[in-house]
Write an enzyme that holds these catalytic residues in place. Structure first.
Site, PDB file in Angstrom:
ATOM      1  N   THR A 194       7.071   2.952  12.886  1.00 25.11           N
ATOM      2  CA  THR A 194       5.656   3.058  13.244  1.00 25.11           C
ATOM      3  C   THR A 194       5.452   3.754  14.580  1.00 25.11           C
ATOM      4  O   THR A 194       6.314   3.652  15.479  1.00 25.11           O
ATOM      5  CB  THR A 194       5.040   1.638  13.310  1.00 25.11           C
TER       6      THR A 194
ATOM      7  N   TYR B 125       0.823  -1.216   0.000  1.00 21.39           N
ATOM      8  CA  TYR B 125       0.000   0.000   0.000  1.00 21.39           C
ATOM      9  C   TYR B 125       0.863   1.274   0.000  1.00 21.39           C
ATOM     10  O   TYR B 125       0.830   2.069  -0.947  1.00 21.39           O
ATOM     11  CB  TYR B 125      -0.925  -0.064   1.213  1.00 21.39           C
TER      12      TYR B 125
ATOM     13  N   ASP C 144       9.420  -7.589  -4.063  1.00 25.58           N
ATOM     14  CA  ASP C 144       8.202  -7.851  -3.283  1.00 25.58           C
ATOM     15  C   ASP C 144       7.833  -9.327  -3.438  1.00 25.58           C
ATOM     16  O   ASP C 144       7.921  -9.888  -4.538  1.00 25.58           O
ATOM     17  CB  ASP C 144       7.063  -6.961  -3.799  1.00 25.58           C
TER      18      ASP C 144
ATOM     19  N   TYR D 273       4.928  -6.670  17.211  1.00 24.06           N
ATOM     20  CA  TYR D 273       5.100  -5.870  15.992  1.00 24.06           C
ATOM     21  C   TYR D 273       5.940  -4.628  16.301  1.00 24.06           C
ATOM     22  O   TYR D 273       6.965  -4.366  15.650  1.00 24.06           O
ATOM     23  CB  TYR D 273       3.728  -5.473  15.428  1.00 24.06           C
TER      24      TYR D 273
ATOM     25  N   ASN E 259      -1.505   6.642  11.063  1.00 21.54           N
ATOM     26  CA  ASN E 259      -2.428   5.747  10.338  1.00 21.54           C
ATOM     27  C   ASN E 259      -2.566   6.143   8.868  1.00 21.54           C
ATOM     28  O   ASN E 259      -3.253   7.126   8.552  1.00 21.54           O
ATOM     29  CB  ASN E 259      -3.795   5.767  11.018  1.00 21.54           C
TER      30      ASN E 259
HETATM   31  N1  UDP Z   1     -11.260   0.003  14.794  1.00 21.15           N
HETATM   32  C1  UDP Z   1     -12.598  -0.210  15.051  1.00 21.15           C
HETATM   33  N2  UDP Z   1     -13.259  -1.114  14.249  1.00 21.15           N
HETATM   34  C2  UDP Z   1     -12.654  -1.800  13.253  1.00 21.15           C
HETATM   35  C3  UDP Z   1     -11.283  -1.565  12.998  1.00 21.15           C
HETATM   36  C4  UDP Z   1     -10.614  -0.653  13.802  1.00 21.15           C
HETATM   37  O1  UDP Z   1     -13.194   0.380  15.960  1.00 21.15           O
HETATM   38  O2  UDP Z   1     -13.312  -2.620  12.602  1.00 21.15           O
HETATM   39  C5  UDP Z   1     -10.531   0.979  15.620  1.00 21.15           C
HETATM   40  C6  UDP Z   1      -9.298   0.412  16.277  1.00 21.15           C
HETATM   41  O3  UDP Z   1      -9.623  -0.111  17.535  1.00 21.15           O
HETATM   42  C7  UDP Z   1      -8.395   1.642  16.368  1.00 21.15           C
HETATM   43  C8  UDP Z   1      -8.819   2.494  15.170  1.00 21.15           C
HETATM   44  O4  UDP Z   1     -10.087   2.008  14.774  1.00 21.15           O
HETATM   45  O5  UDP Z   1      -8.667   2.361  17.534  1.00 21.15           O
HETATM   46  C9  UDP Z   1      -7.864   2.387  14.000  1.00 21.15           C
HETATM   47  O6  UDP Z   1      -7.615   1.001  13.768  1.00 21.15           O
HETATM   48  P1  UDP Z   1      -6.844   0.470  12.496  1.00 21.15           P
HETATM   49  O7  UDP Z   1      -6.867  -1.023  12.575  1.00 21.15           O
HETATM   50  O8  UDP Z   1      -7.402   1.107  11.255  1.00 21.15           O
HETATM   51  O9  UDP Z   1      -5.373   1.043  12.666  1.00 21.15           O
HETATM   52  P2  UDP Z   1      -4.329   0.933  13.907  1.00 21.15           P
HETATM   53  O10 UDP Z   1      -4.542   2.169  14.727  1.00 21.15           O
HETATM   54  O11 UDP Z   1      -4.612  -0.328  14.642  1.00 21.15           O
HETATM   55  O12 UDP Z   1      -3.002   0.922  13.211  1.00 21.15           O
END
Ligand code: UDP
Length: 327
Positions: free
Chosen positions: A116, A11, A31, A140, A169
């Site tokens: 990250t 991505y 890749d 991770y 993000n």
């Molecule tokens: N989240 C959510 N529902 C989902 C996926 C993610 O509520 O189906 C929340 C997750 O708990 C986090 C935020 O959305 O607080 C962003 O999550 P994502 O997995 O997109 O990215 P991360 O912050 O984990 O890298």
């Protein structure tokens, strides 16, 4: 510059490759296509292989006279890293260390690393500056931080410089709608909200409504993938011998899960069915970047400076590619 991009069909990698090519660089993408997509990069630039075959990579460094490496290739599912740490330490750390050492032996002096905000763990305060303590709360984050340490030690000892970009993000898609986010399995909030909006899934789960945040849901800093990609180009220009650079890349502003859902409803004009669920393991309440350092030192700024602007590009991609790169 002659650049090797590992994970360049993924991505963030594919958006960066496009900018590198537009800037006139000679790009070799390496890749495995385990998570990357052949159609995300031009065929001529793609070498399919696995980092575990380090002699394959070494050969590319030599034959293509590589001057810089941008290293995206990694596993990135936090939950999986908790249940399968071996997979994360092997791929994200051992293979990365092997790559780094082949760079040293072959005289590659510039290295840009996909790090990250997960290296900060649960921060004491937001926004998070680069000087905040790095205390990851999952394998991770640990695997990424360990490699940051190796980079710093190499830069201190060898004629070598690096930049670790600590992503917040990543979201959104290329302005022309031809490449975008396509994960399998998809676990990220924004693509799942679009799927719920368009009826592909019955609802989007809201993981946790009792966090110490204004509306009780988690707050994240969403950054457009092309703004993130541009940070890599600027980092490459900045790296010199002995450089030890670390930058957060985020908007510097947070949005809650509920705010993301409301913004998707506004951008799409569709209602998003929501199901409130318990917290997801390992989620810090709020992760927001202090993005001042990259602005000051690299002159970086976000072109997409609101969540709505980011979501508009993601919506265009989603409408034309509802299954991502899969037919
Ligand atoms: N989240 C959510 N529902 C989902 C996926 C993610 O509520 O189906 C929340 C997750 O708990 C986090 C935020 O959305 O607080 C962003 O999550 P994502 O997995 O997109 O990215 P991360 O912050 O984990 O890298």
């Amino acid at each position: 510059m002659r650049i090797l991009v590992t994970g360049g069909a993924g991505y963030i990698g594919s958006h960066t490759v496009r900018q590198l090519l537009a800037g006139g660089h000679e790009v070799t993408v390496f890749d495995s296509l385990e998570y990357g997509h052949r159609r995300a990069v031009p065929d001529v630039n793609l070498v399919v292989g696995n980092l575990r075959d380090i002699d394959h990579v070494d050969n590319l460094l030599v034959v293509n006279r590589i001057e810089a490496v941008i290293h995206f290739a990694a596993y990135a599912y936090v939950g999986e890293s908790v249940t399968s740490p071996a997979k994360y330490y092997t791929n994200n750390l051992i293979y990365s260390l092997q790559l780094l050492d082949r760079c040293r032996r072959n005289g590659v002096q510039k290295f840009v690393f996909s790090s990250t905000c997960a290296t900060y763990g649960v921060p004491d305060a937001v926004p998070i500056a680069e000087t905040a303590p790095q205390r990851p709360v999952n394998p991770y984050g640990n695997s990424k931080l360990a490699f940051e340490h190796a980079l710093a030690d190499y830069a201190a000892a060898y004629p070598f410089g690096y930049c670790a970009l600590r992503y917040f993000n990543a979201a959104g898609a290329a302005e022309d709608g031809t490449i975008g986010e396509s994960h399998d399995p998809e676990t990220h909030l924004i693509p799942l909200v679009f799927r719920a909006a368009t009826g592909k899934i019955p609802h989007v789960s809201v993981f946790g409504t009792d966090y110490p945040t204004p509306d009780g849901t988690c707050v994240r800093d969403y950054i457009h993938v092309d703004d993130l990609a541009r940070a890599h180009i600027l980092a490459l220009d900045k790296i010199g011998p002995g450089s030890k650079l670390q930058y957060n890349v985020g908007l510097g502003r947070g949005y809650s899960v509920r705010e993301v859902i409301a913004a998707v409803e506004q951008v799409t004009g569709l209602k998003v069915p929501v199901k409130e669920e318990p917290r997801r393991a390992g989620d810090p309440p709020a992760l927001v970047a202090d993005a001042g350092k990259i602005a000051r030192e690299l002159g970086w700024s976000a072109k997409y400076d609101t969540l709505t602007a980011i979501l508009e590009t993601a919506w265009r991609w989603h409408k034309t590619h509802p299954n991502g790169f899969e037919e």
